[in-house]
Structures are given as C-alpha cells and as structure tokens.
Design a protein around this motif. Structure first.
Motif, mmCIF file in Angstrom:
data_model
loop_
_atom_site.group_PDB
_atom_site.id
_atom_site.type_symbol
_atom_site.label_atom_id
_atom_site.label_comp_id
_atom_site.label_asym_id
_atom_site.label_seq_id
_atom_site.Cartn_x
_atom_site.Cartn_y
_atom_site.Cartn_z
ATOM 1 N N THR A 188 -11.868 -11.589 -23.831
ATOM 2 C CA THR A 188 -11.096 -11.567 -22.591
ATOM 3 C C THR A 188 -10.882 -10.125 -22.158
ATOM 4 O OG1 THR A 188 -9.921 -13.648 -23.011
ATOM 5 C CG2 THR A 188 -8.809 -12.057 -21.597
ATOM 6 N N ILE A 189 -10.961 -9.883 -20.869
ATOM 7 C CA ILE A 189 -10.647 -8.562 -20.333
ATOM 8 C C ILE A 189 -9.565 -8.719 -19.270
ATOM 9 C CG2 ILE A 189 -12.561 -8.704 -18.670
ATOM 10 C CD1 ILE A 189 -12.727 -5.634 -18.816
ATOM 11 N N ARG A 190 -8.534 -7.915 -19.385
ATOM 12 C CA ARG A 190 -7.479 -7.869 -18.365
ATOM 13 C C ARG A 190 -7.755 -6.664 -17.465
ATOM 14 N NH1 ARG A 190 -1.937 -5.603 -18.446
ATOM 15 N NH2 ARG A 190 -0.531 -6.835 -17.122
ATOM 16 N N ILE A 191 -7.794 -6.916 -16.170
ATOM 17 C CA ILE A 191 -8.101 -5.858 -15.212
ATOM 18 C C ILE A 191 -6.872 -5.614 -14.344
ATOM 19 C CG2 ILE A 191 -9.624 -5.108 -13.358
ATOM 20 C CD1 ILE A 191 -11.771 -6.934 -14.427
ATOM 21 N N PRO A 192 -6.083 -4.591 -14.676
ATOM 22 C CA PRO A 192 -4.949 -4.234 -13.821
ATOM 23 C C PRO A 192 -5.465 -3.647 -12.501
ATOM 24 C CG PRO A 192 -4.724 -3.313 -16.046
ATOM 25 C CD PRO A 192 -6.134 -3.767 -15.889
ATOM 26 N N VAL A 193 -4.887 -4.081 -11.396
ATOM 27 C CA VAL A 193 -5.351 -3.638 -10.078
ATOM 28 C C VAL A 193 -4.158 -3.248 -9.209
ATOM 29 C CG1 VAL A 193 -6.671 -4.236 -8.013
ATOM 30 C CG2 VAL A 193 -7.315 -5.230 -10.226
ATOM 31 N N ALA A 194 -4.273 -2.118 -8.528
ATOM 32 C CA ALA A 194 -3.344 -1.746 -7.456
ATOM 33 C C ALA A 194 -4.041 -2.106 -6.143
ATOM 34 C CB ALA A 194 -3.026 -0.254 -7.516
ATOM 35 N N TRP A 195 -3.525 -3.108 -5.465
ATOM 36 C CA TRP A 195 -4.197 -3.653 -4.282
ATOM 37 C C TRP A 195 -3.790 -2.974 -2.979
ATOM 38 C CZ3 TRP A 195 -8.267 -6.725 -4.685
ATOM 39 C CH2 TRP A 195 -8.451 -7.459 -5.865
ATOM 40 N N SER A 196 -2.852 -2.050 -3.036
ATOM 41 C CA SER A 196 -2.316 -1.489 -1.793
ATOM 42 C C SER A 196 -3.195 -0.387 -1.210
ATOM 43 C CB SER A 196 -0.887 -0.984 -2.025
ATOM 44 O OG SER A 196 -0.036 -2.047 -2.375
ATOM 45 N N THR A 197 -4.488 -0.637 -1.184
ATOM 46 C CA THR A 197 -5.424 0.187 -0.420
ATOM 47 C C THR A 197 -5.715 -0.603 0.842
ATOM 48 O OG1 THR A 197 -6.388 1.114 -2.438
ATOM 49 C CG2 THR A 197 -7.684 1.306 -0.411
#
Length: 479
Positions: A188-197
């Motif tokens: 499993t891979i967890r991908i943290p994302v900042a979507w505020s682009t």
C-alpha cells in the motif's frame, strides 16, 4: 504529517504531527484533581446507530450510577466504583425525526447530565451525479479489506509540499521509486496531497495540470497492483475545526472533493480516498472541546456525502476518515462515524509517534526504548511495549471489532546517527510497533519524509533510484 524539510524544521513541525505526543493531556485522558467527571458530556449518533466510548473519572472506590430512560439507547455499565470505560450503544433510528435523551450520572452527591442525540433517517432518496457502478469494486467487508492492504509506505514531503513537488528537498516521484517500494515488500502507498493549486481560487477550482500530475503518480502504484490512499493533507492548515470556520471549510472541502472524486471516479477498488489529515485547531494540542470534535466530525460527513454523490464506482469506494488530530484516545472518545449510504465501506485512520521524545525530538536525551533499554535516564517511563499494545487494542475493540477497518496512516521514528547505539533501539521500536499494529488488525503505513542520507530523517529509499537505504528498518517494518 506536516512538512519536514530540515532538522530545524523537523523540530518545529513535529509539534503538529501527532495527536499522540507525550504531553500530559495527550497521554492521560484522566483529569487530575477532580472528584467526579464524565467525558464526553455530549454524544451524537448517526441514524444507523453505533457505539461511543464513555469515560467515568472518579476517585478510587467511589460509587457511581447512570440512569437512562431511552429504549433506543443501551449502556454497557450502569453502576460501578472507581474509574470506568464503556460504551453507549444506539439502535438504528428508522424514524424521520431526530431523537434526544439525557443520561444522568450520579456519585450520590453530584449529578452530571450527558446529552445524547441521534439523527433521523433521511427523508429523501440519495441523489447521484451518475448511476452507481459496482463493477471492479470489491465486496469485501471494511475489516477484510484492511487486512488485504498489508503494510504501507508514505510518499511524504512530495505532493503535499507547499510551493511545488520538489520544494521540500525531494525529487519528483517516479515509476522507478514506486517499483522499488513495491519490491521491498510494501503493498500500500499513501500519497499525501495538497490540492490548493487553483486555476480559480475564488471557486476552489483545482488546476488541471496539477490534477494530471497527481493522477500520474497514482498510476505509478496502481499499475503495479498496489493499494493507494490519496488524501487532502495539511495544505497550509486551512481546515480549522471551529464554529466560526465550519461553513467555510465544509463548502471548500465539498467543492474540492467533488472535483477530485469525479476525476478519479473510474478507478477500481485499489484507490482509497481519505478526506483530511490531522485536523486540529492550530496551536492547541490538548483534549478537544465539544466544539472542536463536533466540527471535525462534520468535515468527515461532508467528505463522505460529497464523494458518494458523484456516483459511478465512487458509490462503492472504500473511504477513510480520521479521529481528532489522529490521536488514538481522542478518536476512541470523540469520533463519530459518518452516515453512509453504502454499507461497510468506511475505514478509520489514526497516527502513532509515541513517545515523542524518542520518535521525533532530534534534540532529546531520550535515545533508548523498550525492554532492551539499559539506561533509565535515557528512557521514557511510558509508551513502552505494553502501552503500544493497549493503544492498538483500543482501536481494535472500538472499531475493528465493530466492523470498521483501521489504518495506522503514519508512524515512524527518526534516525539519530549522531547517537551511538540508537539504531538498535530504533529497530526495536519499529519492529514492535509494526507487528503490534498488524496483530491488532491495523494497517501500518510508515511515514517517509525522504532525504534518507540525512541525520534525523525517516527516509528509507533513495528517491532517485528506488533503492532501499536502510535494509534493517525496512525488514523491521515489513517482517
């Protein structure tokens, strides 16, 4: 985890990483200097019912009673002496009216009222953007699905980096890197994302180029049959759980997740959405007020409702929500599972970095841990093996045993290459926490902040080549 880009940054930012730090109000839910208290004093259930942990804080040997008149609410213990922890259990509310009751706790001379509320069954049929599509969506239970996920790894300090993917010192993610993670034994891979682009900040419209880049990284893992947890991470800390910010945050959260969920709607069951990360009031690391956890619970509900409404395969997708600040104690005490039109597809996420002085504090003199520790002056008096087991057992009892799979979305201990002998104790910690998590039904997901050759890092892969940089730690994680 919030950003960690240098040793100094690590010290500052680790303060906002874990809801399970070693401060008194994080490790001991028992109030001091009180004769009688009940926590929480306000309990909310969704229409489907469920359970909530109640804590009686009272002097040893002092008797107490609980009086309940509601036939839809049962209480595991209605009398006792001394401290106690047990569940309130609500039956499903099949009516279209909210119901309320008051449970009175008494120690003979003092009464405390616990307000209990349960929402009504929805009066209208749930409306989907497109017809639900169960094809290629697993029918495993939430608990069975969590077990299938195996052991996980975080692509930390990358797609959640404020300022761009490489802004916090790591190279761009690649297929080569993810291939190396898979080959090392992670499923499993967890991908943290900042979507505020945003291409349109006023409407929270996510930039198409950024959406495509996140998809590219997701595809690296999906293409080699890994599970992917994709979240909305810290992202500058705009998700404050206060009444003053509640409407703003829920509006922004709904608009962003509608775009994300729609874009990824055709992905199969290997892709899991996670709505938030470590929600807390900036700077307040104590036990949350009723305001804080009530508002945070509303964020979870907004996320679930928004994703489900996009329809297609999202109607059946496994979704992950979090307890307050991902703290295990706060999750057990205050988390309310969202109402969901799809049964048995919810997962609960917590994080674990205890004891903080050993796992994250790069300037601490606490450099030993566990049964093999040789110097009491270098070892914390708490958060040993029995504490680890008790914390994870608490999640098993309150969630896994009640049909809700649990993700240990972040955990880890920094390297201390400047401290002779530290690595042996670090290996003990990593091995014990990883295995205890699995034994208690949690999915352990290692936090990797990159920069593996740096002191005070948790990086275990060369981000350019995908090669393992610390074989002993990798083996301790996946063993």
């Amino acid at each position: 985890m919030k950003k960690i880009i240098s040793i100094k940054a690590l010290l500052i930012l680790m303060l906002v990483v874990s809801g399970t730090s070693c401060s008194d109000d994080e490790t001991n839910t028992t109030p001091t200097s009180v004769d009688f208290a009940i926590t929480p004093e306000a309990v909310e259930f969704g229409s489907t019912g469920g359970h909530r942990m109640i804590n009686v804080h009272i002097n040893p040997g002092t008797e107490w009673t609980l009086t309940n008149t509601a036939d839809w609410l049962s209480i595991e213990e209605t009398s006792g002496a001394g401290m106690a922890h047990f569940n309130f259990i609500a039956a499903p509310n099949e009516t279209q009216e909210e119901r309320n009751t008051t449970v009175t706790a008494s120690n003979g001379s003092q009464n405390i009222n616990v307000q209990v509320k349960q929402s009504a069954t929805a009066t209208t049929e749930f409306v989907y953007d497109i017809t639900p599509d169960p094809s290629n969506m697993s029918d495993m239970s939430s608990v069975a699905f969590a077990q299938a996920m195996g052991t996980g790894w975080n692509l930390g300090n990358t797609l959640e980096a404020i300022g761009g993917e490489t802004a916090w010192g790591n190279p761009m993610a690649s297929q080569t890197l993810i291939n190396g993670v898979k080959a090392a034994g992670f499923n499993t891979i967890r991908i943290p994302v900042a979507w505020s682009t945003f291409s349109d900040a006023s409407n929270y419209t996510i930039d198409a180029t950024w959406m495509a880049r996140v998809q590219e990284v997701v595809d690296y893992a999906i293409s080699i049959d890994m599970y992917v947890i994709m979240n909305e991470h810290w992202d500058g800390g705009w998700m404050q759980p206060t009444y003053a910010q509640q409407d703003y945050v829920n509006d922004r959260l709904a608009k962003m997740w509608k775009q994300i969920a729609t874009h990824f709607r055709d992905y199969d069951y290997h892709l899991i959405f996670a709505g938030t990360n470590e929600v807390m009031v900036e700077g307040d690391y104590g036990t949350p007020t009723a305001e804080y956890y009530t508002v945070q619970n509303s964020f979870n509900q907004t996320f679930v409702t928004t994703v489900r409404a996009t329809g297609g395969r999202n109607a059946y997708r496994y979704l992950t929500v979090q307890g307050f600040n991902t703290n295990i104690n706060h999750t057990v005490n205050f988390a309310q599972m969202p109402d969901d039109v799809t049964a048995d597809r919810m997962l609960m996420e917590v994080h674990f970095y205890d004891p903080y002085n050993f796992s994250l504090n790069a300037e601490s003199t606490i450099t030993q841990w566990g049964a093999n520790a040789t110097d009491p002056n270098l070892t914390e008096t708490w958060a040993d093996e029995s504490y680890v087991d008790a914390q994870f057992q608490s999640m098993k009892t309150n969630f896994t045993d009640n049909g809700i799979g649990v993700i240990l979305g972040e955990y880890g201990a920094i390297s201390r290459t400047d401290v002779p002998g530290h690595q042996a104790f670090r290996l003990d910690w990593v091995s014990y926490v990883s295995n205890s998590a699995r034994e208690h039904g949690l999915v352990p997901v290692w936090w990797d902040n990159g920069l593996p050759y740096n002191n005070n890092s948790m990086g275990i892969f060369d981000r350019n080549t995908g090669a393992v940089t610390d074989t002993d730690i990798v083996n301790a994680i996946v063993d």
